[in-house]
Scaffold this motif. Structure first.
Motif, PDB file in Angstrom:
ATOM      1  N   ALA A  27       0.826  -1.211   0.000  1.00 12.45           N
ATOM      2  CA  ALA A  27       0.000   0.000   0.000  1.00 12.45           C
ATOM      3  C   ALA A  27       0.856   1.255   0.000  1.00 12.45           C
ATOM      4  O   ALA A  27       0.528   2.246  -0.662  1.00 12.45           O
ATOM      5  CB  ALA A  27      -0.930  -0.008   1.211  1.00 12.45           C
ATOM      6  N   SER A  28       1.966   1.238   0.728  1.00 13.39           N
ATOM      7  CA  SER A  28       2.820   2.428   0.774  1.00 13.39           C
ATOM      8  C   SER A  28       3.365   2.756  -0.613  1.00 13.39           C
ATOM      9  O   SER A  28       3.483   3.940  -0.984  1.00 13.39           O
ATOM     10  CB  SER A  28       3.973   2.222   1.755  1.00 13.39           C
ATOM     11  OG  SER A  28       4.749   1.088   1.395  1.00 13.39           O
ATOM     12  N   GLU A  29       3.684   1.724  -1.410  1.00 11.49           N
ATOM     13  CA  GLU A  29       4.171   1.952  -2.769  1.00 11.49           C
ATOM     14  C   GLU A  29       3.047   2.470  -3.667  1.00 11.49           C
ATOM     15  O   GLU A  29       3.287   3.280  -4.569  1.00 11.49           O
ATOM     16  CB  GLU A  29       4.746   0.660  -3.343  1.00 11.49           C
ATOM     17  CG  GLU A  29       6.074   0.256  -2.736  1.00 11.49           C
ATOM     18  CD  GLU A  29       7.141   1.329  -2.953  1.00 11.49           C
ATOM     19  OE1 GLU A  29       7.303   1.798  -4.103  1.00 11.49           O
ATOM     20  OE2 GLU A  29       7.793   1.718  -1.960  1.00 11.49           O
ATOM     21  N   GLN A  30       1.849   2.008  -3.432  1.00  4.77           N
ATOM     22  CA  GLN A  30       0.715   2.499  -4.226  1.00  4.77           C
ATOM     23  C   GLN A  30       0.459   3.978  -3.942  1.00  4.77           C
ATOM     24  O   GLN A  30       0.210   4.763  -4.872  1.00  4.77           O
ATOM     25  CB  GLN A  30      -0.530   1.673  -3.924  1.00  4.77           C
ATOM     26  CG  GLN A  30      -0.419   0.219  -4.385  1.00  4.77           C
ATOM     27  CD  GLN A  30      -1.716  -0.530  -4.176  1.00  4.77           C
ATOM     28  OE1 GLN A  30      -2.752  -0.151  -4.721  1.00  4.77           O
ATOM     29  NE2 GLN A  30      -1.675  -1.589  -3.379  1.00  4.77           N
ATOM     30  N   PHE A  31       0.512   4.364  -2.678  1.00  3.59           N
ATOM     31  CA  PHE A  31       0.300   5.775  -2.371  1.00  3.59           C
ATOM     32  C   PHE A  31       1.435   6.632  -2.913  1.00  3.59           C
ATOM     33  O   PHE A  31       1.214   7.763  -3.351  1.00  3.59           O
ATOM     34  CB  PHE A  31       0.138   5.967  -0.859  1.00  3.59           C
ATOM     35  CG  PHE A  31      -1.219   5.572  -0.348  1.00  3.59           C
ATOM     36  CD1 PHE A  31      -2.355   6.233  -0.797  1.00  3.59           C
ATOM     37  CD2 PHE A  31      -1.369   4.528   0.542  1.00  3.59           C
ATOM     38  CE1 PHE A  31      -3.621   5.865  -0.350  1.00  3.59           C
ATOM     39  CE2 PHE A  31      -2.620   4.151   0.994  1.00  3.59           C
ATOM     40  CZ  PHE A  31      -3.752   4.817   0.548  1.00  3.59           C
ATOM     41  N   ARG A  32       2.634   6.098  -2.884  1.00  5.18           N
ATOM     42  CA  ARG A  32       3.761   6.811  -3.485  1.00  5.18           C
ATOM     43  C   ARG A  32       3.495   7.039  -4.977  1.00  5.18           C
ATOM     44  O   ARG A  32       3.707   8.133  -5.498  1.00  5.18           O
ATOM     45  CB  ARG A  32       5.041   6.003  -3.275  1.00  5.18           C
ATOM     46  CG  ARG A  32       6.270   6.552  -3.996  1.00  5.18           C
ATOM     47  CD  ARG A  32       7.400   5.528  -3.943  1.00  5.18           C
ATOM     48  NE  ARG A  32       8.497   5.924  -4.807  1.00  5.18           N
ATOM     49  CZ  ARG A  32       9.569   6.598  -4.410  1.00  5.18           C
ATOM     50  NH1 ARG A  32       9.682   6.949  -3.148  1.00  5.18           N
ATOM     51  NH2 ARG A  32      10.525   6.917  -5.258  1.00  5.18           N
ATOM     52  N   HIS A  33       3.018   5.999  -5.652  1.00  7.40           N
ATOM     53  CA  HIS A  33       2.714   6.101  -7.078  1.00  7.40           C
ATOM     54  C   HIS A  33       1.611   7.128  -7.324  1.00  7.40           C
ATOM     55  O   HIS A  33       1.694   7.937  -8.263  1.00  7.40           O
ATOM     56  CB  HIS A  33       2.283   4.729  -7.596  1.00  7.40           C
ATOM     57  CG  HIS A  33       2.013   4.699  -9.071  1.00  7.40           C
ATOM     58  ND1 HIS A  33       3.002   4.475 -10.008  1.00  7.40           N
ATOM     59  CD2 HIS A  33       0.860   4.877  -9.786  1.00  7.40           C
ATOM     60  CE1 HIS A  33       2.479   4.507 -11.222  1.00  7.40           C
ATOM     61  NE2 HIS A  33       1.180   4.747 -11.119  1.00  7.40           N
ATOM     62  N   LYS A  34       0.574   7.106  -6.497  1.00  9.96           N
ATOM     63  CA  LYS A  34      -0.536   8.039  -6.666  1.00  9.96           C
ATOM     64  C   LYS A  34      -0.087   9.480  -6.455  1.00  9.96           C
ATOM     65  O   LYS A  34      -0.497  10.382  -7.191  1.00  9.96           O
ATOM     66  CB  LYS A  34      -1.680   7.682  -5.709  1.00  9.96           C
ATOM     67  CG  LYS A  34      -2.481   6.457  -6.163  1.00  9.96           C
ATOM     68  CD  LYS A  34      -3.393   5.933  -5.074  1.00  9.96           C
ATOM     69  CE  LYS A  34      -4.521   6.891  -4.750  1.00  9.96           C
ATOM     70  NZ  LYS A  34      -5.517   6.983  -5.844  1.00  9.96           N
ATOM     71  N   LEU A  35       0.764   9.714  -5.454  1.00 10.66           N
ATOM     72  CA  LEU A  35       1.261  11.074  -5.243  1.00 10.66           C
ATOM     73  C   LEU A  35       2.143  11.504  -6.408  1.00 10.66           C
ATOM     74  O   LEU A  35       2.019  12.616  -6.919  1.00 10.66           O
ATOM     75  CB  LEU A  35       2.025  11.165  -3.929  1.00 10.66           C
ATOM     76  CG  LEU A  35       2.584  12.555  -3.605  1.00 10.66           C
ATOM     77  CD1 LEU A  35       1.463  13.588  -3.500  1.00 10.66           C
ATOM     78  CD2 LEU A  35       3.399  12.535  -2.319  1.00 10.66           C
ATOM     79  N   GLY A  79      -3.825  -0.952   8.497  1.00  6.44           N
ATOM     80  CA  GLY A  79      -2.689  -1.687   9.022  1.00  6.44           C
ATOM     81  C   GLY A  79      -1.670  -2.082   7.980  1.00  6.44           C
ATOM     82  O   GLY A  79      -0.734  -2.830   8.274  1.00  6.44           O
ATOM     83  N   ASP A  80      -1.833  -1.561   6.746  1.00  6.70           N
ATOM     84  CA  ASP A  80      -0.886  -1.906   5.681  1.00  6.70           C
ATOM     85  C   ASP A  80      -0.078  -0.695   5.220  1.00  6.70           C
ATOM     86  O   ASP A  80       0.496  -0.690   4.135  1.00  6.70           O
ATOM     87  CB  ASP A  80      -1.646  -2.494   4.490  1.00  6.70           C
ATOM     88  CG  ASP A  80      -2.665  -1.510   3.898  1.00  6.70           C
ATOM     89  OD1 ASP A  80      -2.840  -0.416   4.461  1.00  6.70           O
ATOM     90  OD2 ASP A  80      -3.291  -1.856   2.869  1.00  6.70           O
ATOM     91  N   GLU A  81      -0.026   0.334   6.072  1.00  6.08           N
ATOM     92  CA  GLU A  81       0.545   1.614   5.635  1.00  6.08           C
ATOM     93  C   GLU A  81       2.068   1.678   5.717  1.00  6.08           C
ATOM     94  O   GLU A  81       2.676   2.650   5.267  1.00  6.08           O
ATOM     95  CB  GLU A  81      -0.053   2.765   6.451  1.00  6.08           C
ATOM     96  CG  GLU A  81      -1.529   2.999   6.227  1.00  6.08           C
ATOM     97  CD  GLU A  81      -2.397   2.037   7.033  1.00  6.08           C
ATOM     98  OE1 GLU A  81      -1.949   1.570   8.115  1.00  6.08           O
ATOM     99  OE2 GLU A  81      -3.506   1.718   6.575  1.00  6.08           O
ATOM    100  N   ASP A  82       2.702   0.677   6.339  1.00  8.22           N
ATOM    101  CA  ASP A  82       4.171   0.628   6.404  1.00  8.22           C
ATOM    102  C   ASP A  82       4.763   1.924   6.967  1.00  8.22           C
ATOM    103  O   ASP A  82       5.722   2.483   6.424  1.00  8.22           O
ATOM    104  CB  ASP A  82       4.735   0.350   5.006  1.00  8.22           C
ATOM    105  CG  ASP A  82       6.224   0.016   5.045  1.00  8.22           C
ATOM    106  OD1 ASP A  82       6.694  -0.486   6.084  1.00  8.22           O
ATOM    107  OD2 ASP A  82       6.918   0.274   4.042  1.00  8.22           O
ATOM    108  N   GLY A  83       4.175   2.388   8.070  1.00  4.94           N
ATOM    109  CA  GLY A  83       4.702   3.580   8.730  1.00  4.94           C
ATOM    110  C   GLY A  83       4.141   4.891   8.240  1.00  4.94           C
ATOM    111  O   GLY A  83       4.421   5.942   8.825  1.00  4.94           O
ATOM    112  N   LEU A  84       3.348   4.868   7.161  1.00  3.89           N
ATOM    113  CA  LEU A  84       2.753   6.110   6.672  1.00  3.89           C
ATOM    114  C   LEU A  84       1.648   6.570   7.609  1.00  3.89           C
ATOM    115  O   LEU A  84       0.794   5.778   8.017  1.00  3.89           O
ATOM    116  CB  LEU A  84       2.140   5.899   5.291  1.00  3.89           C
ATOM    117  CG  LEU A  84       3.026   6.041   4.062  1.00  3.89           C
ATOM    118  CD1 LEU A  84       2.194   5.781   2.815  1.00  3.89           C
ATOM    119  CD2 LEU A  84       3.649   7.424   3.995  1.00  3.89           C
TER     120      LEU A  84
END
Length: 467
Positions: free
Chosen positions: A214-222, A251-256
């Motif tokens: 999920a953290s990589e997906q949000f990175r991609h979206k940003l 719970g899948d945010e990897d610290g985000l």
């Protein structure tokens, strides 16, 4: 991934490149494939080239001058027609609809980096609408599974429920919710009516099975927001950033962290690893950021401005494009004011009595300047592109600007051909009389598009007439 020490904008780890306002405007025109307009390869290849550059394009169903994504592509792709994108969406499925910056079209190959939106919508709907209306959910999925794609009118309506921003028929609401959750997808649109099918029938199994953190997906979206615009800052209207960081903890945010704090973490990481490069624009408050792979376009802009090159990049001078209301180039209204001295408000939701300009007004880009606004309406029953009104920015004279009339006439003609109508109709106002006469003087006849129709191709003198 660690959080920045405070809510303040994190300082970049590399020095910002300083550029002039002229270079910034030239860079944006190049980045947006508008240097010149309508120069990208015709057809599906060109459309996918635009998506490769911009990442995603917003979808909006209002069709006055054309749907938003069609207008974005019309400004960039030669000889663009709306059925070209429909083919990529609903036949080849190289593109699909999902929520990025609002409802957007994105490349299907990037589905694993956008399904985070499905996952969070599914949790929300399962706890609320799907639980409350479990029988209807089961009925709809069973019917689609057994009989194939369906729309909300293919089954008797049920009582309205509160949904989104208005009461909505239960069938339509649950179908929308199932699509938001990634259980259904769009088989096609009949006009603006959505026809749904199971996602496993629409996309390859290996693509649906691919898991991306999920953290990589949000990175991609940003990152997609910076790719699309090309010169965003760290702040700005929140509409630009919606959905680009976690808004619901699974719970899948990897610290985000959630929302704005999470976006700041992601932004800092993108700057730290060199994916975004800081730029300081002369006279513009705060740093801006360009995608690292757009650096060549910034270098090109600096060379052209230093050499005094024309801002049109084509024989005969600058080109003209009519920009969609949700075109990525106009997302940041503050930057439009500070960089282009152009105040743009999309007044489609403004009461008529309070509008300053008009219902569906598009900015006019001339080279790398925003010089005015136009309100075109495609009226297919009347077989006409009606120009409701045209307004110019203070200090701009369309008749005196070298190359403008020819470029403007070409943009009008491209819009007429896109609309599939035979005539262009102008308002009968004294203020525009000289403009219309100048455009007419640049028309030239071309063969007709079939014996039964009046000659109506690109530059037919009768094609542009006063109302």
């Amino acid at each position: 991934m660690s959080a920045p020490p405070s809510d303040a904008t994190p300082e970049p780890r590399r020095a910002a490149r300083e550029i002039s306002r002229a270079v910034a405007r030239r860079y944006l025109a190049i980045h947006h494939l508008l240097a010149p307009p309508r120069a990208v390869t015709p057809g599906p290849t060109g459309i996918l080239e635009v998506f490769d550059r911009l990442g995603s394009i917003q979808f909006d169903p209002i069709e006055i001058a054309g749907r938003n994504h069609d207008l974005v592509l019309l400004a960039r792709v030669a000889e663009y027609r709306r059925d070209m994108t429909d083919q990529l969406l609903y036949e080849e499925r190289s593109l699909f609809e999902t929520y990025n910056k609002g409802l957007s079209l994105v490349p299907t190959a990037e589905l694993p980096w956008y399904r985070v939106t499905w996952d969070r919508a599914r949790v929300r709907h399962e706890e609320e609408a799907f639980a409350t209306h479990a029988d209807l959910v089961d009925e709809l999925l069973t019917r689609i599974r057994e009989t194939g794609p369906m729309s909300s009118i293919d089954i008797a309506p049920r009582a309205a429920i509160d949904w989104s921003w208005r009461p909505t028929n239960q069938v339509r609401a649950i179908l929308e919710g199932l699509a938001e959750a990634g259980i259904l997808g769009l088989a096609r649109r009949d006009g603006n009516r959505r026809v749904y099918d199971l996602v496993e029938r629409l996309f390859p199994a290996e693509l649906l099975a691919r898991k991306t953190p999920a953290s990589e997906q949000f990175r991609h979206k940003l990152m997609s927001r910076f790719r699309a615009h090309g010169l965003l800052g760290h702040h700005g209207n929140m509409e630009i950033w919606l959905g680009a960081s976690p808004w619901l903890a699974l719970g899948d945010e990897d610290g985000l962290e959630l929302k704005t704090k999470g976006r700041r973490q992601l932004h800092a990481a993108l700057v730290d690893d060199g994916s975004l490069l800081p730029v300081a624009v002369e006279g513009i408050r705060g740093l801006r950021y360009i995608p690292a792979d757009s650096l060549e376009w910034l270098d090109r802009a600096e060379r052209e401005v230093a050499a005094g090159a024309s801002p049109g990049w084509q024989a005969g001078g600058p080109g003209v494009a009519f920009l969609a209301a949700l075109d990525p180039l106009v997302w940041d209204r503050d930057l439009l004011r500070s960089l282009y001295d152009f105040d743009y408000v999309w007044e489609v939701y403004v009461p008529a009595a309070k509008r300053r300009w008009g219902y569906y007004v598009l900015p006019i880009l001339f080279g790398d300047r925003l010089v005015g606004r136009i309100e075109p309406r495609i009226e297919r029953r009347a077989n006409v592109l009606r120009i409701v009104e045209v307004w110019w920015e203070d200090g701009f004279d369309p008749l005196a600007a070298e190359g403008f009339i020819s470029a403007f006439a070409a943009a009008i003609e491209a819009h007429r051909a896109f609309g599939g109508v035979d005539r262009v109709q102008w308002p009968r106002t004294a203020r525009l009389r000289s403009l219309v006469a100048a455009v007419r003087a640049r028309e030239r006849p071309l063969p007709s598009r079939g014996g039964a129709r009046a000659m109506a191709a690109s530059w037919l003198p009768a094609a542009i007439e006063a109302r």
